[in-house]
Design a protein around this motif. Sequence first.
Motif, mmCIF file in Angstrom:
data_model
loop_
_atom_site.group_PDB
_atom_site.id
_atom_site.type_symbol
_atom_site.label_atom_id
_atom_site.label_comp_id
_atom_site.label_asym_id
_atom_site.label_seq_id
_atom_site.Cartn_x
_atom_site.Cartn_y
_atom_site.Cartn_z
ATOM 1 N N THR A 98 0.792 -1.221 -0.050
ATOM 2 C CA THR A 98 -0.011 -0.090 0.070
ATOM 3 C C THR A 98 0.744 1.339 -0.107
ATOM 4 N N ARG A 99 0.279 2.397 -0.451
ATOM 5 C CA ARG A 99 0.958 3.645 -0.778
ATOM 6 C C ARG A 99 0.471 4.724 0.368
ATOM 7 N N VAL A 100 -0.508 4.174 1.265
ATOM 8 C CA VAL A 100 -0.884 5.059 2.347
ATOM 9 C C VAL A 100 0.295 5.888 3.255
ATOM 10 N N HIS A 101 0.479 7.032 3.433
ATOM 11 C CA HIS A 101 1.650 7.665 3.840
ATOM 12 C C HIS A 101 2.691 7.616 3.055
ATOM 13 N N GLU A 102 2.746 7.091 1.877
ATOM 14 C CA GLU A 102 3.826 6.694 1.048
ATOM 15 C C GLU A 102 4.765 5.469 1.483
ATOM 16 N N TYR A 103 4.977 5.401 2.840
ATOM 17 C CA TYR A 103 5.694 4.374 3.326
ATOM 18 C C TYR A 103 4.797 3.150 3.541
ATOM 19 N N GLY A 104 3.548 3.272 3.713
ATOM 20 C CA GLY A 104 3.075 1.975 3.765
ATOM 21 C C GLY A 104 2.827 1.280 4.994
ATOM 22 N N GLY A 105 2.714 0.094 4.875
ATOM 23 C CA GLY A 105 2.826 -0.939 6.031
ATOM 24 C C GLY A 105 1.215 -1.554 6.090
ATOM 25 N N ASN A 106 1.332 -2.701 6.673
ATOM 26 C CA ASN A 106 -0.101 -3.265 6.997
ATOM 27 C C ASN A 106 -0.807 -3.519 5.798
ATOM 28 N N SER A 107 -0.545 -3.837 4.801
ATOM 29 C CA SER A 107 -1.088 -3.966 3.659
ATOM 30 C C SER A 107 -2.084 -5.317 3.426
ATOM 31 N N ALA A 108 -1.952 -6.108 4.165
ATOM 32 C CA ALA A 108 -2.760 -7.242 4.045
ATOM 33 C C ALA A 108 -3.425 -7.760 5.579
ATOM 34 N N LEU A 109 -4.242 -8.747 5.372
ATOM 35 C CA LEU A 109 -4.543 -9.325 6.755
ATOM 36 C C LEU A 109 -5.405 -10.664 6.138
#
Length: 660
Positions: free
Chosen positions: A74-85
């Motif tokens: 993911t590109r939320v905040h550009e740095y992303g993280g926690n893109s799946a569950l």
Amino acid sequence: MPNPTEASFGSWSSPITSALVASESITLVDVLLDGSEVYWVEARPQEAGRHVLVRRAGDGSNVDVTPTGFSVRTRVHEYGGNSALVVDGSVCFSDFADQRLYRLDKGGRPEPLTPAAAAGTPRAALRYADGRVDMARRLWIGVREDHREAGKEAVNTIVALDLASDSESAGTVLVQDHDFFASPRLSPDGRRVAWLAWDHPRMPWEGTEIWVADFDGATVRNPTLMAGGPGESVFQPEWSPDGVLYFVSDRTGWWNLHRCEANAHIVNVRPMAAEFGRPQWGLGMSTYAFLSAGEAVCSYIEGGLGRLALLDLQSGRLTPFDLPYADFSLVRAYGTTVAFKAGAPTLPTAIVRLDPRTGATTVLRQSGAVADDPAIHRHFSTPRSIEFPTPRGQTAFAQFYPPANADHRAPDGELPPLLVRCHGGPTSSASTLLDLRTQFWTSRGVAVVDVDYGGSTGYGRAYRERLHGMWGLVDVEDCAAAARCLVGKGWVDGRQIMITGSSAGGFTALACLTSEDPSVRKAFAAGGSHYGVSDLAALARDTHKFESRYLDWLVAPYVEGSEVYAQRSPVRNADRLTAPVAFFQGAEDKIVPPSQTESMVAALRQKGITAQYLLFAGEQHGFRQGRNIAWALDAEFYFYDALVFKPAREARRLTRSDSA
């Protein structure tokens, strides 16, 4: 085993090649649990940086879950993280190409949950991350970042998506009216939701807030501020199995674990001068996880080194596990299954499963197998933690890696070159994880020092705040002081010192080379900047939302402090530069655009100073493609070899000839 061959530092041959570094540079991005099943996301340079969700199967094999053509990022905040569950074997994930949220059921193909970009709006305008599933109501609840209005700042909210519906939806907004959100977490009974929020100009390690509200599946009601504020950084709110809210706060000066009891009474579970939190550059970070209502597994940093321990939540008793790792992150637990990411200076980063009762571990995935090869491992350098005085009468810290190569030794009396490394962030820290890029240098006879300058994390809030308004000063002074310390100890050659860094570390490297203090800039024979900041004003104007006000704290409010920005911008001080510099830049970088680097290169070339510039197509902020990782590493080495190491060897040869 043959005797080591004598050769000058910086000229040693090494099996740790750039190709090996690139081939072994799989990045382990996230850890997930679905019940007791362990999943993780790994980034593969050999697949052009594609992020893949992987599952540990019952037979001990690792199985790709997401198919070719999708990248879980993911590109939320550009740095992303926690893109799946993953819940009951069904996956929800963000795909990097279009940023849509997809559902992937067992045996099926990914199906979009969110809509494609509408006509006239940018592709990937809606971005999703940090979600949780409300199974009873069949809802995905997480962070959405909306870029649909061109020319305006993105809008961040917490939204709900109906997983039971076949129609694609952008989501129903549950929480809004803050600039940023993270960590939406449902209570075990589903009746309350907690989340993190913060606003410009603060960054999450400066001041955040934890809010709690009632939730009926459609709306949130009665939102209440539970902890945090402008001078308190709170991190990772989680509900214990019995419905008690826990979180990490630095209200004592250290990120310690707290809980909220009746009448909003806050209790520090384990007061100590240690960091149970991390700077929240990415979403979904986790330093603790519950085994039960009374116990948790937690990671923390004490004295610059990481530990993992069992924590009794009532007594505060902390029992560390005896593990060979020095860095722990992404701690997850379910029942008696604990999984996390860990590593050490001579052990590769790995996804590890732990039995908390016996302390037994199983390595599920390593970032590479090279460390298991004795022919490679015998060349590894082990770091020494050092403390050194700073010009402001304080103490700073660093990790020093001496040259190491089992096949070579240097001539008697010769001292090695030194590569000073400035970590990014700058609110980050020098990693204690095995980094083959460091071993690439040390195995060739080049010492490396990774500096935790003032402003780094892992040493409490007061240490972080040394950089308040002082970026380009304190970090510069501390990097130069680290080099002086090592020269003074007689560990390195003061005539062969280079400085390098990535992103914010690139700024510090360039700021050292253009420092107003002649003793600082003349300490370095050459430098390297990997997508580094050279124009602070341009960064303040052009960077993305998450960091758009970061410089208010690091430098001064913009534009009121424009004179300070000019004074500290390397591109504005290029006339002071006398050392050659190598630049490495991603063509698609949105955080530090290529225009910044190109302005610096033009200024240097106009002065007639050697400036190497490599622009990598298809790369963003940080290189993910294997061939580019290798190319940049080789190019930087040969740049220093041609301009620093070889001239030093030739000078020593001439000195010996004259003496003879």
